[in-house]
Each structure stands twice: as C-alpha cells, then as structure tokens.
Scaffold this motif. Structure first.
Motif, PDB file in Angstrom:
ATOM      1  N   SER A  32     -62.768  40.419 -15.107  1.00 57.21           N
ATOM      2  CA  SER A  32     -62.076  38.774 -15.149  1.00 57.21           C
ATOM      3  C   SER A  32     -62.987  38.228 -14.092  1.00 57.21           C
ATOM      4  CB  SER A  32     -60.619  39.452 -14.351  1.00 57.21           C
ATOM      5  OG  SER A  32     -59.841  38.200 -14.022  1.00 57.21           O
ATOM      6  N   TYR A  33     -62.516  36.553 -13.817  1.00 55.98           N
ATOM      7  CA  TYR A  33     -64.001  36.292 -13.085  1.00 55.98           C
ATOM      8  C   TYR A  33     -63.118  34.855 -12.163  1.00 55.98           C
ATOM      9  CZ  TYR A  33     -67.657  38.171 -15.248  1.00 55.98           C
ATOM     10  OH  TYR A  33     -68.259  39.297 -15.925  1.00 55.98           O
ATOM     11  N   GLU A  34     -61.585  35.484 -12.455  1.00 61.45           N
ATOM     12  CA  GLU A  34     -61.037  34.044 -11.446  1.00 61.45           C
ATOM     13  C   GLU A  34     -61.353  33.836 -10.204  1.00 61.45           C
ATOM     14  OE1 GLU A  34     -56.829  35.178 -11.617  1.00 61.45           O
ATOM     15  OE2 GLU A  34     -57.554  37.276 -10.139  1.00 61.45           O
ATOM     16  N   TYR A  35     -61.472  35.092  -9.340  1.00 60.42           N
ATOM     17  CA  TYR A  35     -62.406  34.898  -7.730  1.00 60.42           C
ATOM     18  C   TYR A  35     -63.711  34.001  -7.897  1.00 60.42           C
ATOM     19  CZ  TYR A  35     -58.953  38.088  -6.388  1.00 60.42           C
ATOM     20  OH  TYR A  35     -57.751  38.343  -6.733  1.00 60.42           O
ATOM     21  N   ARG A  36     -64.798  33.560  -9.304  1.00 56.64           N
ATOM     22  CA  ARG A  36     -65.963  33.316  -9.540  1.00 56.64           C
ATOM     23  C   ARG A  36     -66.127  31.615  -8.424  1.00 56.64           C
ATOM     24  NH1 ARG A  36     -67.099  32.039 -15.130  1.00 56.64           N
ATOM     25  NH2 ARG A  36     -65.622  30.164 -14.407  1.00 56.64           N
ATOM     26  N   PRO A  37     -65.203  30.575  -8.116  1.00 51.14           N
ATOM     27  CA  PRO A  37     -65.230  29.904  -7.346  1.00 51.14           C
ATOM     28  C   PRO A  37     -65.409  30.487  -5.472  1.00 51.14           C
ATOM     29  CG  PRO A  37     -63.431  29.074  -8.414  1.00 51.14           C
ATOM     30  CD  PRO A  37     -64.057  30.748  -9.010  1.00 51.14           C
ATOM     31  N   ILE A  38     -64.235  30.796  -5.104  1.00 49.21           N
ATOM     32  CA  ILE A  38     -64.574  31.976  -4.475  1.00 49.21           C
ATOM     33  C   ILE A  38     -65.425  32.464  -3.835  1.00 49.21           C
ATOM     34  CG2 ILE A  38     -63.041  32.996  -2.619  1.00 49.21           C
ATOM     35  CD1 ILE A  38     -60.599  32.030  -4.880  1.00 49.21           C
ATOM     36  N   HIS A  39     -65.505  33.328  -4.606  1.00 51.70           N
ATOM     37  CA  HIS A  39     -66.432  34.304  -4.891  1.00 51.70           C
ATOM     38  C   HIS A  39     -68.022  33.328  -4.192  1.00 51.70           C
ATOM     39  CE1 HIS A  39     -70.178  37.084  -5.862  1.00 51.70           C
ATOM     40  NE2 HIS A  39     -70.139  36.038  -6.806  1.00 51.70           N
ATOM     41  N   ALA A  40     -68.835  32.291  -4.642  1.00 54.15           N
ATOM     42  CA  ALA A  40     -69.379  31.461  -5.022  1.00 54.15           C
ATOM     43  C   ALA A  40     -69.710  30.697  -3.196  1.00 54.15           C
ATOM     44  CB  ALA A  40     -69.471  30.557  -5.632  1.00 54.15           C
ATOM     45  N   HIS A  41     -68.480  30.259  -2.862  1.00 61.07           N
ATOM     46  CA  HIS A  41     -68.870  29.576  -1.659  1.00 61.07           C
ATOM     47  C   HIS A  41     -68.346  30.584  -0.180  1.00 61.07           C
ATOM     48  CE1 HIS A  41     -67.128  26.295  -4.020  1.00 61.07           C
ATOM     49  NE2 HIS A  41     -67.710  25.653  -3.296  1.00 61.07           N
ATOM     50  N   ILE A  42     -68.326  31.410  -0.717  1.00 60.01           N
ATOM     51  CA  ILE A  42     -68.251  32.804   0.347  1.00 60.01           C
ATOM     52  C   ILE A  42     -69.932  32.868   0.970  1.00 60.01           C
ATOM     53  CG2 ILE A  42     -67.893  34.977   0.979  1.00 60.01           C
ATOM     54  CD1 ILE A  42     -65.125  35.106   0.233  1.00 60.01           C
ATOM     55  N   LEU A  43     -70.074  33.060  -0.891  1.00 62.83           N
ATOM     56  CA  LEU A  43     -71.800  33.503  -1.100  1.00 62.83           C
ATOM     57  C   LEU A  43     -72.242  32.173   0.335  1.00 62.83           C
ATOM     58  CD1 LEU A  43     -72.119  36.171  -3.421  1.00 62.83           C
ATOM     59  CD2 LEU A  43     -72.001  36.850  -1.410  1.00 62.83           C
ATOM     60  N   LEU A  44     -72.415  31.229  -0.119  1.00 59.74           N
ATOM     61  CA  LEU A  44     -73.042  29.848  -0.076  1.00 59.74           C
ATOM     62  C   LEU A  44     -72.492  29.647   1.577  1.00 59.74           C
ATOM     63  CD1 LEU A  44     -73.041  28.229  -3.750  1.00 59.74           C
ATOM     64  CD2 LEU A  44     -74.941  28.828  -2.126  1.00 59.74           C
TER      65      LEU A  44
END
Length: 134
Positions: A32-44
C-alpha cells in the motif's frame, strides 16, 4: 550557538530518517502506497534539509545569533507541521474536520517556507575569516 543548533538539527534529521525509511519499508511490505507523499517529505525536508542545515551550522559562524535561533525553530516547527499536516490532510487518522486539517497543513508548510527563506538570509550573514580574527 551554531554548534548547539548543528547537533539539534542533525539529531532530528536522524530521527526523521528512521521514520521515513520505516514508512518506506512499511509501504513496500504491505503493498500500500498511501503514505508515499508523507514518506517523501519526511525524507526530503526532515532528513535531508535538516541534515544539510546542521552541517552548515557546524561549518560556518553566523553574525546574528538571533536569526540562527529563529531559523532553527521555524525549521523544526515547519518540518513537524508540514509532515503532520500532510498526514492529517491525506490520511486523517483521527477524523479531524477538513478545515482543521487544511489549516494545519498550510500553517506547517508556510512555516517551513519561512525557514527556507531565513536560511537564504543566514547564508549571507556568515562571518568571513577576517571577521573571525577580530
């Protein structure tokens, strides 16, 4: 002051790196990739930007300690605000009202934007070698 902010930002960057990679691992394992934008912003912004700011403060002295403090706090509040706001807005795990989630997201993002603008100012306020000799 810069040394204190350097270690604060680097420690928070490490925490965000762990959270971001955990989210990536969770998404991969669950499919499930529902956290994709959150994951990206946390890392960036959480990992990369905070780490870069921490290294900057380790390498340079800044003429205004006040702006270092303001930048540090807006960075921390902005990263937390943006990523939590994004989580509330996209996932809404606590069923907050849409107005609350949108405002939280916007305020967090705006605070982070201010932090980036302040960092530009900070880069023009570094002490040069001749300043540090006096």
């Amino acid at each position: 002051m810069e040394q204190k902010w350097s270690i604060r930002l680097i420690r928070l960057a490490a925490i965000f790196a762990l959270i971001g990679t955990y989210l990536g691992s969770h998404m991969s394992g669950s499919g499930s990739y529902e956290y994709r934008p959150i994951h990206a912003h946390i890392l960036l912004v959480g990992w990369l930007s905070m780490f870069a700011w921490g290294i900057f403060y380790r390498a340079f002295k800044v003429k205004s300690q006040k702006i270092v403090n303001i930048h540090g706090w807006t960075a921390i509040l902005g990263v937390f605000g943006l990523t939590l706001g994004m989580w509330f807005y996209n996932i809404n795990p606590f069923n907050f009202g849409s107005t609350f989630t949108l405002v939280f997201f916007i305020v967090g993002g705006t605070t982070l934007l201010i932090s980036f603008a302040l960092f530009i100012v900070v880069t023009f306020m570094i002490k040069q070698q001749e300043d540090m000799k006096n």
